[in-house]
Design a protein around this motif. Structure first.
Motif, PDB file in Angstrom:
ATOM      1  N   UNK A 345       0.810  -1.212   0.000  1.00 53.64           N
ATOM      2  CA  UNK A 345       0.000   0.000   0.000  1.00 53.64           C
ATOM      3  C   UNK A 345       0.851   1.274   0.000  1.00 53.64           C
ATOM      4  N   UNK A 346       1.933   1.263   0.776  1.00 53.47           N
ATOM      5  CA  UNK A 346       2.751   2.484   0.808  1.00 53.47           C
ATOM      6  C   UNK A 346       3.494   2.672  -0.502  1.00 53.47           C
ATOM      7  N   UNK A 347       3.926   1.540  -1.103  1.00 50.80           N
ATOM      8  CA  UNK A 347       4.609   1.644  -2.394  1.00 50.80           C
ATOM      9  C   UNK A 347       3.658   2.157  -3.455  1.00 50.80           C
ATOM     10  N   UNK A 348       2.408   1.690  -3.354  1.00 48.32           N
ATOM     11  CA  UNK A 348       1.409   2.117  -4.332  1.00 48.32           C
ATOM     12  C   UNK A 348       1.198   3.625  -4.256  1.00 48.32           C
ATOM     13  N   UNK A 349       1.044   4.129  -3.030  1.00 46.33           N
ATOM     14  CA  UNK A 349       0.823   5.567  -2.886  1.00 46.33           C
ATOM     15  C   UNK A 349       2.074   6.336  -3.271  1.00 46.33           C
ATOM     16  N   UNK A 350       3.220   5.841  -2.841  1.00 48.36           N
ATOM     17  CA  UNK A 350       4.474   6.499  -3.174  1.00 48.36           C
ATOM     18  C   UNK A 350       4.674   6.563  -4.677  1.00 48.36           C
ATOM     19  N   UNK A 351       4.355   5.467  -5.338  1.00 53.20           N
ATOM     20  CA  UNK A 351       4.510   5.404  -6.783  1.00 53.20           C
ATOM     21  C   UNK A 351       3.650   6.478  -7.445  1.00 53.20           C
TER      22      UNK A 351
END
Lengths: 376, 375, 189, 162
Positions: A345-351
């Motif tokens: 989830x954090x990678x998704x938002x960061x991306x």
């Protein structure tokens, strides 16, 4: 044993060859039928009855809604079958096989089963939200189809701000998902709903900017006009330097909007059981499914309109070409879905915020400059 | 708006939330229950609850003569039951000082390595599934199916083989087995680079696994981690090398070791081990001697009083069996040291502060089998 | 140490992954066995449903009722009734409760007469537990007819021996129930 | 080594392992000095048994035999510690703080044999100490005198399911 396997393999290969031939013939027949149907419909258009319906505002709206709603429901039956078949082939399986030719009627059987199932509302769920959520998800999807141009004349409502309307309406899906996640009173659903909401809202930003990039190149916001401009060269060819990156960004954002792998976090099976629709079954679950695939078709259709020349193509009539291109793009999305793992989830938002938004801004500026240069 | 008529999801006063992952979720690889305290997406603490598969196998061993123990070990690590058969058989053999013919030892190694391959393929598939890649799972199972076919030709069973017995193996290799295995091994070695292309090099997969669930070397040692978990933490510890059993000391193979200690390192260790297993298999078929396949065991086996310990390297780590005899036909005590049990005990300290999605990835990378955890 | 991957390498490797799935989509044989329609071929050693081989020459089942298989069984699956004794021993009842069976092959290895085998039959699921209890009629290849012939042959042989032989071997048609599975589980004790 | 345990060490010998395995150190110690011995075993540079291998308890009737096995990664050899406890008062100091890996092994040992591990983080709370069995389980099933309570025949219980 090996010999037996080999003959079995040969048999199977022969059967597969037969199936493929049958499939190709069927597809050709279908296309021919569609073309004939198109011309028939075009002729029917001129009859007095249809003309009368076309002129009467209420009847016109009703008839168009009727056609769109039926189209959405029916094409999903095909898309689901196609997805299952495609995934099956990709995974060394056969996919649905038994109901109808190559399992073509499997989805119908499933739909009937889902509709006949008991409508279960968990005792501790927030009844009203829980009941309404599937329709909240489905409604925006239906609305978006109203502006999707199957050809210059085959469009529910030729709206001057079509692209913006589509984006604005499709974002509302997240409202339904959040309602489903909250209303079910289930921790997995809640997490799924929260993830979905964050994700859809975040990815809406680069998605909108990418669409604006196309708008900047085309100089119009109307989807019909954007499509009509591509009668000779598709946008992605004519404006390749800016449109190829724009398309890649659009595809990524579309996948995220659609909650499909690699962005299927809201329903991440291994973490959240099935996310926001964990508690749903029967008809309401079917609506989520319907909305997911209809949305998929819409996003692909939007991409086709924006980048792949809309309804233009040789020989076959416009709507048929549009459908072919869209299904092809949907297939590409399925291909991605069944290949890649899921983001965290954090990678998704960061991306989204660190990569896609800046990239889409750059693409937008480049498109604006490119558009100015082309028009000059 | 909401919550007026229905009790909403219960939150703790500080906004935390307890989620019960298990015992029947799609991703905990069996009946494991994780009580996870969540703060949003972050895990505050986690307590594994095990025992849902507890059958009292160790007590059941005590009520049976030695010759009847091995079938139960199939139910320990059901993904690699031949390795469990081996551990139990070795313990019985050491207790009674039974020598095993050389051919039987080679066959055992062949069977164990095949089973290790099958087990690692399951790991590959389920781990991919855990991080969300669906298709890799089916590719892995397609290859595994060929191993199961081979093992079925050898043993007659597809999962619970019971084909390594005290004294040797009950039957020789069937016709065409060697060719079948070797052709499979060749195909697998061609297939593994495709797996790398599909998954290992995928940027999303790397983001999900690199730096996630890091077990430092010290922690791995202190908790008694073994097998790929230890080797993923830079600990070159493989019982096939440190305390070779059967004919492993005569075979030439490497022990892959990665220093990072994260999920990716454990994953890579297993992928590399598949190549090594393939090497071992090729060597075994090259060196396979002629001879007996079993030492005749007495009908009623009464080992002298005492204890014996057999350590083996199962696909999951150090699987060892402690056996104690009081001279009667039944063992006095049998204890199985299950690697998954030890690895699960690391979970509470591994999962602190990670994200919910990582819980599944870390659990998947430990590759636990609840059959041997609960026994 | 591990190399940090660059953006382009990652970007390209996604397409390489897509290539793998494409390869499998078009280039690989599908491995599905359509189970109820196609039946997998099991290996000759397959450990499926048990059967008691019938000796056509002698006109009886090979089993002599020695109970070695029952003793070798870790879960006490087998119970039998012996018929006759000595040279003409056989079984009149042979019951296996496959609900407990581990298909471990130990009974087959224990048999000195090669009188119990495992066949290729693998569909052993049933809707209730009683259906997993297989009697001699289910296990003998010829069914009730084979059992009848088996019993007749053995009884006739014993009768003939009693008539010709001495008095010390008389009246051996007594049926002895030798191994009875314990009523409560047998799992703990 | 002797110094650490004092008179608590009842036997100490180097044993050859089976086959070509490295020799192992086998000792019998009393529960009193177990922790000191263990600490020495872990920390002494010549011993360095840093890897907690296994813990197994056996009920011998009047006594309970605990069997610890350790492994030294550095020297590549193992050590075995036998501890004999009276059945009636089976209490032994925990080593789970010396090797965290023994945490669950000790819990299992308590669960199955009722050995109390003094100083274990969950000591004194049987419900939380239980690991494989349910929290409300009564008795310790690996004791030889344990009488299983059958709530029903597991295999021949309710028959008709349809």
């Amino acid at each position: 044993m090996a010999a037996a396997n080999m003959t079995a393999g040969q048999d199977r290969r022969a059967v597969a060859a037969g199936q493929i031939t049958a499939g190709v013939i069927l597809l050709a027949a279908l296309l021919a039928l569609a073309s004939v149907g198109y011309h028939a419909v075009e002729r029917v258009r001129d009859t007095p009855v249809v003309a009368f319906i076309g002129e009467h505002p209420l009847l016109n709206a009703f008839a168009k809604s009727f056609i769109v709603a039926n189209f959405v429901t029916l094409h999903v039956l095909f898309l689901i079958w196609w997805e299952r078949k495609f995934a099956g082939w990709m995974q060394a399986r056969l996919g649905p096989k038994h109901v109808g030719w190559n399992g073509l009627a499997q989805t119908v059987a499933d739909a009937v089963k889902l509709l006949l199932k008991e409508d279960i509302i968990p005792a501790k769920a927030d009844g009203r939200l829980f009941v309404i959520a599937p329709f909240l998800v489905f409604m925006p999807t239906l609305l978006t189809f109203m502006v999707l141009p199957f050809s210059a004349s085959w469009v529910g409502y030729n709206f001057g701000l079509g692209a913006l309307f589509a984006l604005a309406v499709s974002t509302n899906v997240s409202l339904g998902i959040l309602a489903a996640g909250w209303g079910a009173n289930n921790k997995y659903s809640l997490l799924g709903g929260a993830r979905a909401c964050a994700q859809v809202l975040a990815y809406e930003v680069p998605l909108a900017i990418t669409v604006l990039a196309v708008v900047a190149v085309s100089g119009t916001v109307s989807l019909v006009d954007i499509g009509a401009q591509q009668s000779r060269w598709w946008n992605i060819v004519a404006h390749a330097p800016v449109m190829i990156p724009a398309f890649v960004l659009f595809l990524i954002c579309a996948l995220a909007e659609l909650n499909r792998t690699p962005f299927d976090l809201p329903e991440a099976e291994s973490e959240l059981v099935s996310g926001f629709h964990t508690e749903y079954s029967g008809m309401r679950f079917a609506f989520f499914y319907l909305a997911e695939f209809a949305n998929n078709f819409f996003m692909a259709g939007l991409a086709v309109t924006l980048f792949f020349g809309g309804w233009f193509g040789p020989l076959l009539p416009g709507p048929v070409w549009f459908t072919i291109k869209t299904v092809g793009l949907v297939t590409a999305m399925m291909w991605i879905r069944w290949t890649v793992p899921r983001f965290r989830v954090d990678q998704m938002m960061g991306f989204c915020w660190k990569v896609l938004v800046p990239a889409s801004l750059v693409v937008f500026c480049a498109s604006a400059l490119w558009g100015m240069w082309v028009q000059r | 708006m909401a919550g007026s008529e229905a009790a909403q999801v219960r939150l703790e006063p500080d906004g935390g939330m307890t989620v019960n992952l298990g015992p029947q979720p799609p991703s905990t690889h069996g009946v494991l229950r994780l009580m996870v305290q969540l703060d949003g997406e972050y895990v505050r603490s986690c307590e594994p609850v095990i025992g849902y598969l507890h059958r009292g196998l160790e007590r059941m061993f005590e009520a049976r003569p030695y010759r009847q123990l091995v079938p139960f070990t199939d139910r320990l690590d059901y993904l690699a039951s031949l390795n469990c058969n081996l551990a139990m058989s070795q313990a019985i053999e050491r207790l009674g000082s039974v020598a095993v013919p050389e051919r039987a030892q080679y066959i055992r190694v062949i069977l164990c390595e095949l089973n290790r391959l099958a087990s690692h393929l399951v790991f590959f598939g389920t781990f991919a599934q855990d991080v969300g890649a669906t298709t890799a799972f089916l590719y892995a199972f397609r290859e595994r199916e060929r191993i199961l076919d081979l093992l079925e030709a050898m043993t007659g069973a597809r999962l619970t083989y019971n084909w390594i017995r005290p004294g040797g193996v009950p039957a020789d290799l069937p016709e065409g087995f060697a060719e079948g295995v070797l052709s499979f091994v060749r195909d697998l070695l061609k297939e593994l680079p495709l797996y790398d292309r599909l998954l290992t090099n995928n940027p999303i997969f790397r983001m999900r696994t690199e730096g996630v669930g890091v077990i430092s070397r010290d922690v791995a040692v202190a908790f008694g981690a073994s097998g790929p978990v230890a080797r993923g933490s830079g600990l070159s510890y493989d019982i096939r090398k440190t305390e070779p059993y059967e004919v492993y000391d005569r075979l030439d193979f490497d022990v892959p070791v990665y220093d990072e200690g994260d999920c990716m390192a454990r994953y890579r260790v297993r992928m590399d081990e598949m190549c090594q297993s393939a090497r071992i298999l090729e060597q075994c078929f090259r060196d396979l001697p002629e001879g007996d396949i079993a030492t005749k065991m007495p009908k009623v086996f009464r080992p002298p009083a005492g204890d014996a310990y057999s350590r083996t390297e199962s696909p999951r780590g150090e699987l060892s069996v402690y056996m104690r005899s009081d001279g009667s036909p039944n063992p006095q005590r049998v204890h199985v040291r299950a690697p998954s049990f030890v690895h699960l005990s690391m979970l509470p300290c591994l999962l602190r502060g990670v994200k919910l999605a990582d819980v599944i990835a870390i659990l998947g990378s430990l590759d636990t089998v609840l059959g041997e955890v609960d026994r | 140490m591990r190399r940090k991957h660059g953006f382009w390498i990652g970007f390209v490797s996604v397409f390489r992954g897509l290539g793998v799935t494409l390869l499998n989509l078009v280039g690989r044989r599908k491995v599905t066995v359509q189970y109820p329609l196609e039946r997998p071929k099991v290996s000759p050693r397959y450990r499926g449903l048990f059967y008691l081989p019938f000796d056509e020459e002698a006109g009886r089942l090979k089993c002599v009722g020695c109970t070695l298989c029952a003793q070798a069984c870790p879960t006490k699956v087998i119970s039998m009734k012996k018929l006759g004794s000595g040279k003409h021993a056989g079984v009149s009842e042979f019951t296996m409760d496959l609900g407990r069976c581990m298909f471990c092959n130990l009974c087959i290895e224990a048999c000195p007469f090669d009188a119990i085998h495992m066949g290729p039959e693998y569909e052993l699921a049933s809707y209730n537990r009683n259906a997993s209890v297989f009697t001699i009629v289910d296990l003998a290849p010829g069914g009730a007819e084979a059992v009848r012939r088996n019993n007749a042959t053995i009884e006739a042989a014993i009768k003939a021996e009693n008539e010709t032989g001495g008095s010390e071997r008389k009246g051996h048609i007594a049926e002895v129930k030798l191994v009875v599975p314990p009523k409560t589980g047998g799992q703990e004790a | 080594m002797r110094a650490a345990g004092g008179d608590g060490i009842e036997a100490l010998a180097w044993q050859a392992g089976p086959r070509q395995q490295a020799e192992s150190l086998r000792m019998r110690v009393s529960a009193r000095v177990l922790r000191d011995v263990c600490r020495t075993l872990r920390d002494h540079p010549d011993l360095r048994f840093d890897y907690p291998g296994d813990l197994c308890g056996t009920d011998l009737g009047s006594e309970i035999h605990l069997w610890y096995r350790l492994w030294s990664h550095e020297h590549g050899r193992s050590a075995i510690i036998d501890v004999i406890l009276p059945s009636s008062d089976a209490v032994v100091p925990t080593v789970s703080d010396i090797w965290p890996g023994y945490d669950w092994h000790e819990r299992e040992c308590f669960d199955m044999l009722g050995v109390r591990f003094e100083g274990h983080p969950r000591d004194g709370d049987p419900a939380r100490m239980r690991i494989l069995l349910p929290e409300d389980w009564e008795g310790h099933p690996f004791r030889k005198d344990y009488q299983p309570v059958f709530s029903g025949d597991p295999l021949h219980g309710p028959q008709e399911t349809n």
